[in-house]
Design a protein around this motif. Structure first.
Motif, short mmCIF file in Angstrom:
data_model
loop_
_atom_site.label_atom_id
_atom_site.label_comp_id
_atom_site.label_asym_id
_atom_site.label_seq_id
_atom_site.Cartn_x
_atom_site.Cartn_y
_atom_site.Cartn_z
N MET A 1 -9.54 36.14 37.11
CA MET A 1 -9.70 35.25 38.23
C MET A 1 -8.31 34.92 38.77
N LEU A 2 -8.25 34.73 40.08
CA LEU A 2 -6.97 34.48 40.73
C LEU A 2 -6.92 33.08 41.32
N LEU A 3 -5.95 32.83 42.17
CA LEU A 3 -5.64 31.50 42.68
C LEU A 3 -6.84 30.75 43.26
N PHE A 4 -7.50 31.32 44.26
CA PHE A 4 -8.58 30.61 44.92
C PHE A 4 -9.77 30.39 44.00
N GLY A 5 -10.03 31.34 43.13
CA GLY A 5 -11.12 31.18 42.17
C GLY A 5 -10.87 30.00 41.24
N HIS A 6 -9.69 29.95 40.66
CA HIS A 6 -9.38 28.85 39.75
C HIS A 6 -9.39 27.51 40.47
N LEU A 7 -8.73 27.43 41.61
CA LEU A 7 -8.67 26.16 42.33
C LEU A 7 -10.05 25.73 42.83
N GLY A 8 -10.72 26.61 43.55
CA GLY A 8 -11.99 26.25 44.16
C GLY A 8 -13.09 25.94 43.17
N TYR A 32 -3.81 16.45 40.38
CA TYR A 32 -3.46 16.88 39.02
C TYR A 32 -4.48 17.87 38.47
N LEU A 33 -5.74 17.70 38.86
CA LEU A 33 -6.77 18.65 38.47
C LEU A 33 -6.45 20.03 39.05
N ALA A 34 -6.07 20.08 40.33
CA ALA A 34 -5.72 21.35 40.97
C ALA A 34 -4.49 21.98 40.32
N LEU A 35 -3.49 21.16 40.03
CA LEU A 35 -2.30 21.68 39.34
C LEU A 35 -2.68 22.24 37.97
N GLY A 36 -3.53 21.51 37.24
CA GLY A 36 -3.98 21.99 35.93
C GLY A 36 -4.77 23.28 36.03
N ALA A 37 -5.53 23.45 37.12
CA ALA A 37 -6.35 24.65 37.30
C ALA A 37 -5.52 25.91 37.44
N ILE A 38 -4.27 25.77 37.86
CA ILE A 38 -3.40 26.95 37.97
C ILE A 38 -2.22 26.92 37.00
N LEU A 39 -2.11 25.84 36.22
CA LEU A 39 -0.97 25.66 35.30
C LEU A 39 -0.79 26.82 34.32
N ASP A 41 -1.41 29.94 34.61
CA ASP A 41 -0.82 31.08 35.31
C ASP A 41 0.58 30.77 35.82
N LEU A 42 0.83 29.52 36.20
CA LEU A 42 2.19 29.15 36.65
C LEU A 42 3.19 29.30 35.52
N ILE A 43 2.75 29.11 34.29
CA ILE A 43 3.62 29.26 33.13
C ILE A 43 3.72 30.72 32.70
N ASP A 44 2.56 31.35 32.52
CA ASP A 44 2.53 32.66 31.87
C ASP A 44 2.84 33.85 32.76
N LYS A 45 2.36 33.85 33.99
CA LYS A 45 2.56 35.03 34.85
C LYS A 45 4.04 35.28 35.14
N PRO A 46 4.80 34.28 35.58
CA PRO A 46 6.22 34.57 35.83
C PRO A 46 6.98 34.99 34.57
N MET A 61 -0.34 34.05 27.83
CA MET A 61 0.42 33.72 26.62
C MET A 61 0.25 32.24 26.32
N ILE A 62 1.33 31.51 26.25
CA ILE A 62 1.36 30.10 25.84
C ILE A 62 0.37 29.24 26.61
N GLY A 63 0.39 29.31 27.94
CA GLY A 63 -0.47 28.46 28.76
C GLY A 63 -1.95 28.76 28.61
N HIS A 64 -2.28 29.94 28.09
CA HIS A 64 -3.67 30.33 27.91
C HIS A 64 -4.15 30.12 26.47
N THR A 65 -3.37 29.43 25.67
CA THR A 65 -3.77 29.23 24.27
C THR A 65 -4.55 27.93 24.10
N LEU A 66 -5.38 27.92 23.08
CA LEU A 66 -6.11 26.71 22.73
C LEU A 66 -5.13 25.62 22.29
#
Length: 177
Positions: A1-8, A32-39, A41-46, A61-66
């Motif tokens: 899932m990408l940006l609009f999917g996660h946010l929307g 903050y909910l919207a920021l969390g919805a992409i957080l 990917d903001l950490i791991d993708k770059p 990686m890290i941002g996608h861990t439990l």
């Protein structure tokens, strides 16, 4: 899932919950909910796909861990108990829904990190760095019935409805003054 999917989708779920459970609506900070919805990917993708691609070659990686998401929840609970501030809980909720939407449990070495080892699995793709970002953007607009495309269209629709409702409220507020 990408940006609009996660946010929307995340915003849509929580706005729907706010309608069903009215007491919840004032506690949800949509920013903050919207920021969390992409957080994640903001950490791991770059880090994993662009900057240190030769080391990690992974966008989950890290941002996608439990572990990371549990840390966010605990920080949110702490801040709520100390200051009655729900923003960190909204951030944690958005991030948690992100990993649910990505179905990260299908990659247990990343999801349960570091319980199954310290390394993250490597992705099997032929493109890296900036080329990866371009391919991601291209794939989100290919009109084929894939899970990614459907979730992006659904997310865009939810965002459009949300934005239209917000604009309508703002216009009616200014016209009544």
């Amino acid at each position: 899932m990408l940006l609009f999917g996660h946010l929307g989708i995340t915003l849509g779920i929580f706005i729907g919950l706010g309608i069903i459970i009215p007491r919840l609506k004032p506690a949800i900070d949509l920013r903050y909910l919207a920021l969390g919805a992409i957080l994640p990917d903001l950490i791991d993708k770059p880090i994993g796909k662009v900057i240190f691609e030769s080391v990690f070659s992974n966008g989950r990686m890290i941002g996608h861990t439990l572990l990371f998401n549990c840390f966010l929840v605990l920080a949110g609970i702490y801040l709520y108990q100390k200051r009655k501030d729900t923003r960190a809980l909204a951030l944690a909720s958005g991030s948690f829904f992100h990993i649910l939407e990505d179905q990260v449990w299908g990659r247990p070495q990343a999801f349960l990190w570091p319980l199954l080892g310290w390394s993250f699995p490597k992705d099997n793709i032929d493109y890296t760095g900036l080329e990866y970002l371009i391919k991601m953007l291209e794939s989100s607009f290919k009109p084929e019935f894939s899970q990614t495309f459907i979730s992006e269209i659904l997310g865009m629709g939810i965002i459009a409805i949300f934005a239209g409702s917000w604009i309508k409220k703002r216009l009616s507020k200014y016209s009544s003054e």
